[in-house]
Write a protein that holds these residues in place. Structure first.
Motif, PDB file in Angstrom:
ATOM      1  N   SER A 168      -8.738   7.350   5.246  1.00  0.00           N
ATOM      2  CA  SER A 168      -9.249   8.169   4.148  1.00  0.00           C
ATOM      3  C   SER A 168     -10.770   8.208   4.220  1.00  0.00           C
ATOM      4  O   SER A 168     -11.393   7.462   4.980  1.00  0.00           O
ATOM      5  N   ALA A 211      -0.508   3.130   6.745  1.00  0.00           N
ATOM      6  CA  ALA A 211      -1.714   3.551   6.016  1.00  0.00           C
ATOM      7  C   ALA A 211      -2.488   4.585   6.829  1.00  0.00           C
ATOM      8  O   ALA A 211      -2.757   4.388   8.009  1.00  0.00           O
ATOM      9  N   ASP A 263      -3.597  -1.255  -1.964  1.00  0.00           N
ATOM     10  CA  ASP A 263      -3.156  -1.352  -3.358  1.00  0.00           C
ATOM     11  C   ASP A 263      -3.111  -2.787  -3.854  1.00  0.00           C
ATOM     12  O   ASP A 263      -3.552  -3.067  -4.965  1.00  0.00           O
ATOM     13  N   HIS A 303       0.851  -1.192   0.000  1.00  0.00           N
ATOM     14  CA  HIS A 303       0.000   0.000   0.000  1.00  0.00           C
ATOM     15  C   HIS A 303       0.883   1.237   0.000  1.00  0.00           C
ATOM     16  O   HIS A 303       1.765   1.380   0.857  1.00  0.00           O
ATOM     17  N   GLU A 304       0.666   2.080  -0.980  1.00  0.00           N
ATOM     18  CA  GLU A 304       1.394   3.345  -1.121  1.00  0.00           C
ATOM     19  C   GLU A 304       2.902   3.153  -1.001  1.00  0.00           C
ATOM     20  O   GLU A 304       3.595   3.878  -0.298  1.00  0.00           O
TER      21      GLU A 304
END
Length: 129
Positions: A54, A51, A78, A20-21
């Motif tokens: 959001s 993370a 992701d 992720h990211e």
């Protein structure tokens, strides 16, 4: 390619990888749970991924076997992979699974079905066609 499963304490275990990211985390001691509708991972690994929350994240109430309920955060990551099976933009629940911290997650039917996993319980392997 066939992936050997670990059989211990009457359960099937595997390892997964989440990205992720740009951050990657490998997670061992994940139970393959065909009775779990949705994949859930302990919140420790959400922290390891760094993370951030959001607007797309959802607080959900999860109910387990016997009707016990707890809360988790459903978050899109992701990618998640198990051996050679990988899914992108996948929603995972992050919450408490085992208060004794022996289990890091449950790989649920959402992943198993979408990745088209075949479980061979005789040979204790999983694979895709």
């Amino acid at each position: 390619m066939k992936h050997k499963l670990i059989y211990k304490n009457g359960l099937l275990y595997t390892s997964i990888k989440m990205i992720h990211e740009g951050k990657c985390v490998n997670i061992d001691d994940v139970i393959i749970d065909t009775g779990a509708f949705h994949t859930i991972i302990t919140t420790d690994f959400l922290d390891e991924l760094g993370a951030k929350f959001s607007n797309d994240d959802k607080l959900i109430e999860a109910s387990g076997y016997g009707g016990a309920s707890s809360y988790a955060v459903r978050k899109r990551i992701d990618s998640i992979s198990c051996n050679s099976s990988s899914l992108k933009d996948f929603k995972i629940d992050f919450g408490e699974i085992d208060p004794n911290e022996r289990v890091n997650g449950l790989l649920g039917l959402d992943f198993l079905r979408e990745a088209k996993i075949i479980l061979d319980l005789d040979e204790l392997v999983m694979y895709t066609q």
